[in-house]
Design an enzyme around this catalytic site. Structure first.
Site, PDB file in Angstrom:
ATOM      1  N   CYS A 334      33.192 -20.793  85.140  1.00 50.48           N
ATOM      2  CA  CYS A 334      31.993 -21.397  85.427  1.00 50.48           C
ATOM      3  C   CYS A 334      30.714 -20.644  84.376  1.00 50.48           C
ATOM      4  O   CYS A 334      30.891 -20.799  83.172  1.00 50.48           O
ATOM      5  CB  CYS A 334      31.459 -21.448  86.791  1.00 50.48           C
ATOM      6  N   HIS A 441      35.432 -23.015  90.027  1.00 57.44           N
ATOM      7  CA  HIS A 441      35.674 -21.959  90.914  1.00 57.44           C
ATOM      8  C   HIS A 441      36.857 -22.047  91.918  1.00 57.44           C
ATOM      9  O   HIS A 441      37.199 -23.343  92.258  1.00 57.44           O
ATOM     10  CB  HIS A 441      34.241 -21.749  92.002  1.00 57.44           C
TER      11      HIS A 441
END
Length: 501
Positions: A334, A441
Site C-alpha cells: 500500500c 493489505h
C-alpha cells in the site's frame, strides 16, 4: 453460567496500552462460547491501523479483530468514530466509516457541527447494538478520566453511561503505581460516573498473587469496589495491533526480514502472518544503521506517505535502501508500494496536508494519484505475472492513491471489492531487481502470496523453497485469542461482571 439480568460491560483504564483491547477480545470469546450473542464497541479510537467494515466504511483494526473474535463481520457501529493522525497536529476524522474532516484536535473539540455528528453517531450505534445483541462489551480509550477533557468525553464514561454498562477498570501493574492510580481515578470521578464503576481488573502481573493480597484489600476498602481478578503477564500473544507501541520482532529463523518503521506507519499487522513461518526473523528497523543486509525488506503502509518519504531522506534510509536494492527482496505494501514509485501527485492535499507533487524513491516506474474518494474494501485479486499468474489472492484495501503505470507492468488485477465485480490493475514485479509492490493489505495473510514473496527471499538466502501454512490471518488471530480466553476464564469473575449486581 447463570445470568439473572445481563448487563453490558465497559472496560476502561487509567492509561493507554494497559491491555484493554486484549481483555475485551478474550471476554467476547468466552461469552460467545457461552451462547450469548455478544458484540464489541469502542465509541472513539485513535489509530493508524484500520480495516474495512461490512458496510464499506473504515473502522479501527482492533474493533475489526474483536468483531471476528465474536463471530461477526466488522461494522461501522463497532467503532463509530475513528481518528487517524496525519501530522503532529492534524488528523482525519472518520465517522460511521466515512471521512468527514481533517482537523486539529482542538478544532474537533470545538467544532459544533462535527461534534454534533460524532455524538449522534455514537448514540445511534449504541441503540443499534443494544437492540441487536444480548450483551455489548465496550472499550474505553487512553486514560478514563482527564479533567480537561471530561466535559467533552466521547470515549469512556459518557458512552458507558449511554450504554447502561457496568464499568471495570484495568490496572496495569507491570508499569507500577496501579493501586494508587485506581484510587485516584475513583476519587476524581463525579459521583454519577463513580457509581458506574463495578470493580477492578489487575493486569500484567508477574509473580505470586499472594503478594498482592494486602494491596488488594487496601484498594477495595478505600474505594468500595471489588478486584475481580489478577491476570498474568502474557508476553507472546499476537493480537491485531492498536498502534505502533505494539511493534515487536518476530521469530528467530535464518531468513532475515527488515520491517521499516517510518513515521505514520499503519497496518503493520500485515507482517503478523509471518508468525506462521518458523524460518523467519522479522526485525523492526527505525534507523538506517540498523538495516544491515537482510534478505527481505518490507515497506509497510503509511497514513502519510509524503512524511514517511521525508523521514527516509532526512535519516539516510533512502540511501541505504538504494544501496541494498537488487541484493535483497523489497516488498512495498500500500503506502510502501506508493513510496517506491517515481511521483506522488496530491492535488487536494488529502495525503500530505498540502497540495503538491512529491518525489518517490524511484525504484519502480509507477506514479500515484491521490483522489478525494477513499477505497475501503474487502478485496479479491488474480495474479497476472510470474508464479502468481492466474493465482487468486485475498486482502483488503484502504487508500486514496491509485497507481498509474509509467513503464512497469502490473502484478495483479483486483477483481472484486466488497462483493462487487471490478477491474483495477495493481502492484508491480521486477523479478531481476527483486522488487514487489502491492496495494492489498493482508496479502501476506494469503498463503499463495506469502509463499511467493518468501520463496524469492529464500532463494536469495540459499534456503529451501517451501509452501506456506494454509492458515489465514483470522484463523491465526482466533488461536491467539483462545489462549488468552482460557486464562481469563480461569482468573476473572466473569459471572459477577455480566450479572446485574
Amino acid at each position: 453460567m447463570s445470568i439473572k439480568t445481563a448487563v453490558n460491560l465497559y472496560i476502561v483504564s487509567t492509561m493507554s496500552d494497559s491491555g484493554k483491547t486484549a481483555i475485551v477480545s478474550a471476554l467476547l470469546r468466552v461469552l460467545s462460547r457461552r451462547s450469548l450473542h455478544v458484540t464489541p464497541f469502542k465509541a472513539q479510537n485513535m489509530s493508524l491501523n484500520s480495516y474495512p467494515s461490512i458496510e464499506g466504511g473504515e473502522i479501527a483494526l482492533a474493533q475489526a479483530m474483536q468483531a471476528y473474535v465474536a463471530g461477526l463481520m466488522p461494522s461501522v457501529h463497532h467503532n463509530p468514530i475513528l481518528i487517524k493522525p496525519m501530522t503532529s497536529d492534524r488528523a482525519e476524522y472518520i465517522i460511521l466509516g466515512k471521512p468527514r474532516a481533517q482537523l486539529s484536535f482542538n478544532e474537533y473539540l470545538n467544532d459544533d457541527a462535527i461534534r454534533h455528528l460524532a455524538i449522534n453517531a455514537v448514540k445511534s450505534s449504541i441503540r443499534r447494538l443494544k437492540d441487536e445483541f444480548d450483551l455489548v462489551v465496550g472499550e474505553g480509550a487512553g486514560s478514563a478520566y482527564e479533567p480537561n477533557l471530561a466535559s467533552r468525553d466521547l470515549a469512556n464514561f459518557r458512552p458507558a453511561e449511554w450504554l447502561d454498562a457496568g464499568v471495570f477498570v484495568v490496572l496495569d501493574i507491570d508499569r507500577g503505581g496501579s493501586f494508587i492510580q485506581g484510587l485516584g481515578l475513583i476519587k476524581s470521578l463525579p459521583p454519577g460516573w463513580r457509581k458506574l464503576v463495578k470493580g477492578f481488573i489487575i493486569n500484567k502481573f508477574r509473580g505470586d498473587e499472594k503478594l498482592l493480597s494486602t494491596a488488594i484489600k487496601w484498594l477495595e476498602k478505600k474505594t468500595g469496589k471489588p478486584v475481580l481478578g489478577v491476570l498474568p503477564y502474557v508476553d507472546d500473544l499476537w493480537l491485531w495491533p492498536e498502534d505502533s507501541m505494539d511493534l515487536r520482532p518476530i521469530g528467530n529463523g535464518p531468513l532475515n526480514i527488515a520491517l521499516i518503521a517510518y513515521p505514520y506507519i499503519s497496518n503493520f499487522n500485515d507482517v503478523y502472518p509471518l508468525i506462521l513461518e518458523d524460518d523467519v526473523t522479522v526485525r523492526i528497523v527505525r534507523d538506517p544503521r540498523e538495516l544491515g543486509d537482510p534478505h527481505l525488506i518490507i515497506l509497510p503502509g503509511s497514513k502519510n506517505v509524503v512524511a514517511s518519504l521525508d523521514w527516509m531522506r532526512r535519516t539516510g534510509m533512502d540511501k541505504e535502501l538504494a544501496r541494498i536494492r537488487g541484493s535483497a527482496v523489497i516488498l512495498g505494501i500500500c503506502g510502501g508500494f506508493q513510496a517506491m514509485g517515481k511521483l506522488l501527485s496530491d492535488p487536494y492535499g488529502v495525503e500530505a496536508g498540502i497540495p503538491g507533487d512529491y518525489r518517490g524513491l524511484g525504484f519502480v516506474d509507477t506514479n500515484t494519484i491521490y483522489g478525494i474518494d477513499k477505497v475501503v474494501s474487502l478485496s479479491r485479486a488474480v495474479g497476472l505475472r510470474g508464479e502468481l499468474e492466474n493465482v487468486g489472492i485475498r486482502g483488503y484495501e484502504i487508500h486514496r492513491g491509485v497507481p498509474q503505470y509509467a513503464g512497469d507492468e502490473p502484478l495483479i488485477m483486483i477483481t472484486e471489492r466488497n462483493g462487487k465485480t471490478t477491474k483495477q490493475l495493481d502492484g508491480v514485479l521486477r523479478e531481476k531487481e527483486l522488487i514487489v509492490g502491492i496495494t492489498l493489505h493482508d496479502s501476506l495473510g494469503d498463503p499463495n502470496f506469502r509463499s511467493f514473496v518468501l520463496n524469492m527471499a529464500r532463494e536469495l538466502a540459499g534456503l529451501p523453497r517451501r509452501n506456506s501454512s494454509a492458515s489465514s490471518s483470522i484463523e491465526l488471530l482466533l488461536s491467539q485469542v483462545d489462549r488468552l480466553a482460557s486464562i481469563i476464564e480461569d482468573k476473572l469473575d466473569i459471572d459477577f461482571m455480566v450479572n446485574d449486581n
